[in-house]
Scaffold this motif. Sequence first.
Motif, PDB file in Angstrom:
ATOM      1  N   PHE A 172       5.553  27.090   3.828  1.00 14.33           N
ATOM      2  CA  PHE A 172       4.935  25.744   2.906  1.00 14.33           C
ATOM      3  C   PHE A 172       4.439  24.908   4.229  1.00 14.33           C
ATOM      4  N   LEU A 173       3.241  24.670   4.504  1.00  7.36           N
ATOM      5  CA  LEU A 173       2.624  23.772   5.542  1.00  7.36           C
ATOM      6  C   LEU A 173       2.381  22.399   4.839  1.00  7.36           C
ATOM      7  N   TYR A 174       3.444  21.445   5.117  1.00 10.51           N
ATOM      8  CA  TYR A 174       3.256  20.154   4.688  1.00 10.51           C
ATOM      9  C   TYR A 174       2.245  19.451   5.419  1.00 10.51           C
ATOM     10  N   LEU A 175       1.042  18.899   4.969  1.00 12.48           N
ATOM     11  CA  LEU A 175       0.241  18.001   6.052  1.00 12.48           C
ATOM     12  C   LEU A 175       0.011  16.660   5.346  1.00 12.48           C
ATOM     13  N   GLY A 176      -0.229  15.956   6.374  1.00 14.22           N
ATOM     14  CA  GLY A 176      -0.557  14.430   5.915  1.00 14.22           C
ATOM     15  C   GLY A 176      -0.635  13.535   7.252  1.00 14.22           C
ATOM     16  N   THR A 177      -0.691  12.263   7.115  1.00 13.14           N
ATOM     17  CA  THR A 177      -0.731  11.397   8.231  1.00 13.14           C
ATOM     18  C   THR A 177       0.681  10.884   8.631  1.00 13.14           C
ATOM     19  N   PRO A 178       0.784  10.988   9.949  1.00 13.25           N
ATOM     20  CA  PRO A 178       2.354  10.829  10.115  1.00 13.25           C
ATOM     21  C   PRO A 178       2.758   9.051   9.848  1.00 13.25           C
ATOM     22  N   ASP A 179       3.770   9.012   9.573  1.00  9.91           N
ATOM     23  CA  ASP A 179       4.333   7.523   8.940  1.00  9.91           C
ATOM     24  C   ASP A 179       4.972   7.135  10.031  1.00  9.91           C
ATOM     25  N   VAL A 180       5.301   7.739  11.142  1.00  9.88           N
ATOM     26  CA  VAL A 180       6.083   7.289  12.271  1.00  9.88           C
ATOM     27  C   VAL A 180       5.497   8.178  13.470  1.00  9.88           C
ATOM     28  N   SER A 181       5.932   7.604  14.878  1.00  8.16           N
ATOM     29  CA  SER A 181       5.616   8.231  15.949  1.00  8.16           C
ATOM     30  C   SER A 181       6.495   9.411  15.941  1.00  8.16           C
ATOM     31  N   CYS A 182       5.986  10.584  15.991  1.00 13.91           N
ATOM     32  CA  CYS A 182       6.989  11.799  15.951  1.00 13.91           C
ATOM     33  C   CYS A 182       7.558  12.118  17.406  1.00 13.91           C
ATOM     34  N   LYS A 183       8.644  12.446  17.324  1.00 16.03           N
ATOM     35  CA  LYS A 183       9.359  12.444  18.690  1.00 16.03           C
ATOM     36  C   LYS A 183       8.717  13.704  19.285  1.00 16.03           C
ATOM     37  N   LYS A 184       8.569  13.831  20.837  1.00 20.35           N
ATOM     38  CA  LYS A 184       8.065  14.898  21.548  1.00 20.35           C
ATOM     39  C   LYS A 184       9.299  15.773  21.482  1.00 20.35           C
ATOM     40  N   ILE A 185       8.850  17.083  21.478  1.00 20.05           N
ATOM     41  CA  ILE A 185       9.809  18.002  21.532  1.00 20.05           C
ATOM     42  C   ILE A 185      10.682  18.252  22.893  1.00 20.05           C
ATOM     43  N   ARG A 186      11.667  18.770  23.194  1.00 18.84           N
ATOM     44  CA  ARG A 186      12.480  18.928  24.243  1.00 18.84           C
ATOM     45  C   ARG A 186      11.696  19.949  25.451  1.00 18.84           C
ATOM     46  N   GLN A 187      11.720  19.740  26.409  1.00 17.56           N
ATOM     47  CA  GLN A 187      10.978  20.361  27.380  1.00 17.56           C
ATOM     48  C   GLN A 187      11.969  21.712  27.738  1.00 17.56           C
ATOM     49  N   LEU A 188      11.326  22.956  27.575  1.00 21.70           N
ATOM     50  CA  LEU A 188      12.100  23.968  28.028  1.00 21.70           C
ATOM     51  C   LEU A 188      11.912  24.549  29.287  1.00 21.70           C
ATOM     52  N   ASN A 189      12.806  25.149  30.084  1.00 22.22           N
ATOM     53  CA  ASN A 189      12.636  25.553  31.463  1.00 22.22           C
ATOM     54  C   ASN A 189      12.132  26.913  30.982  1.00 22.22           C
ATOM     55  N   THR A 190      10.908  27.399  31.642  1.00 21.04           N
ATOM     56  CA  THR A 190      10.617  28.764  31.345  1.00 21.04           C
ATOM     57  C   THR A 190      11.041  30.034  32.073  1.00 21.04           C
ATOM     58  N   ASP A 191      12.085  29.577  33.005  1.00 21.25           N
ATOM     59  CA  ASP A 191      12.625  30.540  33.685  1.00 21.25           C
ATOM     60  C   ASP A 191      13.797  31.135  32.948  1.00 21.25           C
ATOM     61  N   ASN A 192      14.206  30.358  31.869  1.00 17.39           N
ATOM     62  CA  ASN A 192      15.242  30.847  30.869  1.00 17.39           C
ATOM     63  C   ASN A 192      14.602  32.067  29.977  1.00 17.39           C
ATOM     64  N   PHE A 193      13.422  32.112  29.879  1.00 23.22           N
ATOM     65  CA  PHE A 193      12.839  33.115  29.018  1.00 23.22           C
ATOM     66  C   PHE A 193      12.013  34.157  29.715  1.00 23.22           C
ATOM     67  N   VAL A 194      11.615  34.170  30.678  1.00 23.69           N
ATOM     68  CA  VAL A 194      10.784  34.958  31.304  1.00 23.69           C
ATOM     69  C   VAL A 194      11.548  35.957  32.380  1.00 23.69           C
ATOM     70  N   THR A 195      11.348  37.252  32.229  1.00 27.98           N
ATOM     71  CA  THR A 195      11.788  38.210  33.222  1.00 27.98           C
ATOM     72  C   THR A 195      10.356  38.648  34.032  1.00 27.98           C
ATOM     73  N   ARG A 196      10.262  38.737  35.206  1.00 26.35           N
ATOM     74  CA  ARG A 196       9.063  39.142  35.958  1.00 26.35           C
ATOM     75  C   ARG A 196       9.452  40.747  36.455  1.00 26.35           C
ATOM     76  N   MET A 197       8.172  41.511  36.117  1.00 26.61           N
ATOM     77  CA  MET A 197       8.485  42.848  36.626  1.00 26.61           C
ATOM     78  C   MET A 197       7.287  42.871  37.543  1.00 26.61           C
ATOM     79  N   ASP A 198       7.771  42.709  38.866  1.00 20.97           N
ATOM     80  CA  ASP A 198       6.814  42.723  39.825  1.00 20.97           C
ATOM     81  C   ASP A 198       6.600  44.097  40.544  1.00 20.97           C
TER      82      ASP A 198
END
Length: 184
Positions: A157-183
């Motif tokens: 269910f995609l709830y849509l409208g005009t934000p009533d508040v300043s929405c919090k920025k999401i936390r930044q994630l370190n890409t190294d925690n999610f990426v394995t490189r196969m060189d």
Amino acid sequence: MDAIDLLVNRHSCNQLSAPAPSGQVLDNIINAGLRAPDHGGLTPWRFIISEGEGLNTLSHYFRDAAFNLGKAEKDVLKATNAPFRAPQIITVIARIETHPKIPESEQLMSAGCVVMAMQMAAQAQGFNGIWRTGWFAYNDHIKQKLELEEKDEIVGFLYLGTPDVSCKKIRQLNTDNFVTRMDS
């Protein structure tokens, strides 16, 4: 806002009020969803847009489903009020079909991409929203009331409208925690 900025700063907002997307803005949102990756061109998606009286109808479906499940009074009330978190809800349905080359899981993932694209299109045009599922999405009573076929799945269910508040920025994630490189 350019596309990369939009994508890397994506955030949901759950405090929404009128106005909701309409006219060309809503058409853009729907069209963005229709451009989701779609193996075999099956277009395994359908949308139900609820606003105004439609939110009241959805509220009745949610309330009745909660009551039928024997949920506590406070939970029935919570279900009854859920559709009024935003002035518009787009129910995204995966219309799954049996196909010899395209697994059902791919069709379901495609419908998930639809929701993401629609939310991003809303945000790009100054609106916001939140993608919700919860038990509502898996409830047979709600599926029946929405006239879904047996294999159909509510992706969200995609709830849509005009934000009533300043929405919090999401936390930044370190890409190294999610990426394995196969060189090489």
